[in-house]
Design a protein around this motif. Structure first.
Motif, PDB file in Angstrom:
ATOM      1  N   GLY A  49      -5.815  15.882  -8.454  1.00 22.34           N
ATOM      2  CA  GLY A  49      -6.458  15.830  -7.138  1.00 22.34           C
ATOM      3  C   GLY A  49      -6.908  14.423  -6.778  1.00 22.34           C
ATOM      4  O   GLY A  49      -6.735  13.967  -5.648  1.00 22.34           O
ATOM      5  N   THR A  50      -7.456  13.706  -7.745  1.00 22.02           N
ATOM      6  CA  THR A  50      -7.905  12.333  -7.512  1.00 22.02           C
ATOM      7  C   THR A  50      -6.728  11.432  -7.155  1.00 22.02           C
ATOM      8  O   THR A  50      -6.797  10.639  -6.218  1.00 22.02           O
ATOM      9  N   MET A  51      -5.623  11.602  -7.900  1.00 16.94           N
ATOM     10  CA  MET A  51      -4.454  10.752  -7.629  1.00 16.94           C
ATOM     11  C   MET A  51      -3.835  11.079  -6.270  1.00 16.94           C
ATOM     12  O   MET A  51      -3.353  10.183  -5.580  1.00 16.94           O
ATOM     13  N   VAL A  52      -3.852  12.332  -5.879  1.00 20.13           N
ATOM     14  CA  VAL A  52      -3.327  12.691  -4.555  1.00 20.13           C
ATOM     15  C   VAL A  52      -4.203  12.076  -3.467  1.00 20.13           C
ATOM     16  O   VAL A  52      -3.697  11.539  -2.475  1.00 20.13           O
ATOM     17  N   TRP A  53      -5.530  12.107  -3.656  1.00 22.20           N
ATOM     18  CA  TRP A  53      -6.433  11.508  -2.665  1.00 22.20           C
ATOM     19  C   TRP A  53      -6.257   9.993  -2.588  1.00 22.20           C
ATOM     20  O   TRP A  53      -6.247   9.419  -1.502  1.00 22.20           O
ATOM     21  N   VAL A  54      -6.122   9.345  -3.736  1.00 24.22           N
ATOM     22  CA  VAL A  54      -5.896   7.893  -3.761  1.00 24.22           C
ATOM     23  C   VAL A  54      -4.574   7.577  -3.072  1.00 24.22           C
ATOM     24  O   VAL A  54      -4.463   6.616  -2.304  1.00 24.22           O
ATOM     25  N   SER A  55      -3.546   8.394  -3.323  1.00 24.40           N
ATOM     26  CA  SER A  55      -2.254   8.223  -2.668  1.00 24.40           C
ATOM     27  C   SER A  55      -2.398   8.338  -1.152  1.00 24.40           C
ATOM     28  O   SER A  55      -1.855   7.526  -0.396  1.00 24.40           O
ATOM     29  N   LEU A  56      -3.121   9.321  -0.695  1.00 27.50           N
ATOM     30  CA  LEU A  56      -3.334   9.526   0.739  1.00 27.50           C
ATOM     31  C   LEU A  56      -4.077   8.340   1.357  1.00 27.50           C
ATOM     32  O   LEU A  56      -3.706   7.855   2.425  1.00 27.50           O
TER      33      LEU A  56
ATOM     34  N   PHE B 287       0.823  -1.209   0.000  1.00 26.29           N
ATOM     35  CA  PHE B 287       0.000   0.000   0.000  1.00 26.29           C
ATOM     36  C   PHE B 287       0.861   1.266   0.000  1.00 26.29           C
ATOM     37  O   PHE B 287       0.521   2.257  -0.645  1.00 26.29           O
ATOM     38  N   GLU B 288       1.988   1.242   0.707  1.00 22.82           N
ATOM     39  CA  GLU B 288       2.870   2.411   0.726  1.00 22.82           C
ATOM     40  C   GLU B 288       3.487   2.628  -0.650  1.00 22.82           C
ATOM     41  O   GLU B 288       3.623   3.770  -1.100  1.00 22.82           O
ATOM     42  N   LEU B 289       3.867   1.538  -1.341  1.00 19.53           N
ATOM     43  CA  LEU B 289       4.399   1.666  -2.703  1.00 19.53           C
ATOM     44  C   LEU B 289       3.339   2.205  -3.663  1.00 19.53           C
ATOM     45  O   LEU B 289       3.638   3.023  -4.539  1.00 19.53           O
ATOM     46  N   LEU B 290       2.103   1.746  -3.488  1.00 15.34           N
ATOM     47  CA  LEU B 290       1.007   2.290  -4.298  1.00 15.34           C
ATOM     48  C   LEU B 290       0.830   3.782  -4.029  1.00 15.34           C
ATOM     49  O   LEU B 290       0.609   4.568  -4.959  1.00 15.34           O
ATOM     50  N   ALA B 291       0.923   4.165  -2.767  1.00 18.71           N
ATOM     51  CA  ALA B 291       0.778   5.582  -2.408  1.00 18.71           C
ATOM     52  C   ALA B 291       1.849   6.415  -3.091  1.00 18.71           C
ATOM     53  O   ALA B 291       1.553   7.481  -3.665  1.00 18.71           O
ATOM     54  N   ILE B 292       3.094   5.934  -3.065  1.00 20.62           N
ATOM     55  CA  ILE B 292       4.197   6.659  -3.707  1.00 20.62           C
ATOM     56  C   ILE B 292       3.988   6.729  -5.217  1.00 20.62           C
ATOM     57  O   ILE B 292       4.183   7.777  -5.838  1.00 20.62           O
ATOM     58  N   THR B 293       3.549   5.619  -5.796  1.00 22.58           N
ATOM     59  CA  THR B 293       3.305   5.572  -7.240  1.00 22.58           C
ATOM     60  C   THR B 293       2.248   6.581  -7.642  1.00 22.58           C
ATOM     61  O   THR B 293       2.422   7.339  -8.600  1.00 22.58           O
ATOM     62  N   PHE B 294       1.128   6.622  -6.939  1.00 18.52           N
ATOM     63  CA  PHE B 294       0.067   7.574  -7.265  1.00 18.52           C
ATOM     64  C   PHE B 294       0.519   9.011  -7.033  1.00 18.52           C
ATOM     65  O   PHE B 294       0.180   9.909  -7.801  1.00 18.52           O
ATOM     66  N   LEU B 295       1.305   9.229  -5.988  1.00 15.09           N
ATOM     67  CA  LEU B 295       1.782  10.578  -5.704  1.00 15.09           C
ATOM     68  C   LEU B 295       2.739  11.053  -6.797  1.00 15.09           C
ATOM     69  O   LEU B 295       2.627  12.189  -7.282  1.00 15.09           O
TER      70      LEU B 295
ATOM     71  N   GLY C  79      -4.101  14.268 -15.404  1.00 15.90           N
ATOM     72  CA  GLY C  79      -5.260  15.065 -15.773  1.00 15.90           C
ATOM     73  C   GLY C  79      -5.520  15.051 -17.271  1.00 15.90           C
ATOM     74  O   GLY C  79      -6.407  15.755 -17.755  1.00 15.90           O
ATOM     75  N   ALA C  80      -4.729  14.286 -18.031  1.00 15.28           N
ATOM     76  CA  ALA C  80      -4.955  14.184 -19.475  1.00 15.28           C
ATOM     77  C   ALA C  80      -6.291  13.494 -19.731  1.00 15.28           C
ATOM     78  O   ALA C  80      -6.961  13.034 -18.795  1.00 15.28           O
ATOM     79  N   LYS C  81      -6.622  13.365 -20.990  1.00  9.16           N
ATOM     80  CA  LYS C  81      -7.939  12.865 -21.386  1.00  9.16           C
ATOM     81  C   LYS C  81      -8.300  11.538 -20.731  1.00  9.16           C
ATOM     82  O   LYS C  81      -9.393  11.382 -20.199  1.00  9.16           O
ATOM     83  N   ASN C  82      -7.415  10.535 -20.760  1.00  6.67           N
ATOM     84  CA  ASN C  82      -7.731   9.207 -20.219  1.00  6.67           C
ATOM     85  C   ASN C  82      -7.141   8.976 -18.836  1.00  6.67           C
ATOM     86  O   ASN C  82      -7.127   7.856 -18.351  1.00  6.67           O
ATOM     87  N   MET C  83      -6.612  10.008 -18.198  1.00  5.06           N
ATOM     88  CA  MET C  83      -5.965   9.884 -16.880  1.00  5.06           C
ATOM     89  C   MET C  83      -6.817  10.573 -15.821  1.00  5.06           C
ATOM     90  O   MET C  83      -7.477  11.572 -16.106  1.00  5.06           O
ATOM     91  N   PRO C  84      -6.800  10.048 -14.591  1.00  4.12           N
ATOM     92  CA  PRO C  84      -7.513  10.732 -13.512  1.00  4.12           C
ATOM     93  C   PRO C  84      -6.867  12.090 -13.225  1.00  4.12           C
ATOM     94  O   PRO C  84      -5.698  12.313 -13.535  1.00  4.12           O
ATOM     95  N   SER C  85      -7.597  12.969 -12.615  1.00  2.00           N
ATOM     96  CA  SER C  85      -7.070  14.306 -12.303  1.00  2.00           C
ATOM     97  C   SER C  85      -5.998  14.217 -11.210  1.00  2.00           C
ATOM     98  O   SER C  85      -5.904  13.226 -10.482  1.00  2.00           O
TER      99      SER C  85
ATOM    100  N   SER D  13       0.844  11.788  -9.935  1.00  5.51           N
ATOM    101  CA  SER D  13       0.051  13.025  -9.897  1.00  5.51           C
ATOM    102  C   SER D  13       0.876  14.232 -10.313  1.00  5.51           C
ATOM    103  O   SER D  13       0.322  15.246 -10.728  1.00  5.51           O
ATOM    104  N   PHE D  14       2.207  14.147 -10.228  1.00 10.13           N
ATOM    105  CA  PHE D  14       3.071  15.260 -10.620  1.00 10.13           C
ATOM    106  C   PHE D  14       3.574  15.141 -12.058  1.00 10.13           C
ATOM    107  O   PHE D  14       4.276  16.020 -12.539  1.00 10.13           O
TER     108      PHE D  14
END
Length: 170
Positions: free
Chosen positions: A60-67, A35-43, A52-58, A46-47
């Protein structure tokens, strides 16, 4: 004050205390690490410029999923830590006491005069890392099995020395 210290009978003293070995946390630790590796990956994702591209989550969504992944991993780690720390095992001059659980508590107390045998089972990895299973069999009772105990041979030695009436070993 620990459970054992709170529930001593008059004239009883603690001769030896131990707890579960840290290997009881390995499963929790492994899942928490995922879960920590997933958090780092999503974080990190997100940068990235494509966030936020057409087929990618925004972003903000990726930061929340990371958290959320970070919090789930932390909770799993602390559950493993809690499981290890709420189990108490002690040998007194009168009995063997084992308490496990926080909300649902299970206690086992066997008078030294009623113990027939103490069996230690150490797997190869247990011998290397210092853990094993201790089985205490009381007279007329079913065997009490205590798994993944830290320093199981020392626990057996303490039980045997108390039964023999020897003074506390340092």
């Amino acid at each position: 004050m620990s459970y054992v210290e709170k529930h001593l009978i008059p004239g009883e003293t603690v001769q030896y205390q131990t707890k579960l070995h840290w290997v009881v946390m390995l499963g929790h630790l492994a899942i928490a690490a995922v879960f920590e590796l997933l958090a780092i990956t999503f974080l990190v994702a997100s940068f990235s410029p494509s966030a936020g591209a057409k087929n990618m989550p925004s972003r903000g969504t990726m930061v929340w999923v990371s958290l959320i992944c970070f919090l789930v991993g932390a909770v799993l780690f602390f559950i493993g830590l809690l499981k290890r720390n709420v189990t108490e095992m002690a040998v007194t001059n009168k009995r063997v006491i084992v308490k496990s659980g926080l909300v649902d508590r299970r206690t086992t107390e066997i008078l030294l005069s009623r113990i027939e045998s103490v069996v230690v089972d150490e797997p190869a990895m247990g011998r290397i890392l210092g853990y094993g299973t201790v089985i205490v069999r009381g007279t007329g009772g079913t065997p009490e099995v205590f798994q993944r105990i830290q320093h199981p041979l020392k626990l057996r030695e303490q039980v045997q020395s108390q039964i023999a009436g020897e003074p506390k070993a340092s």
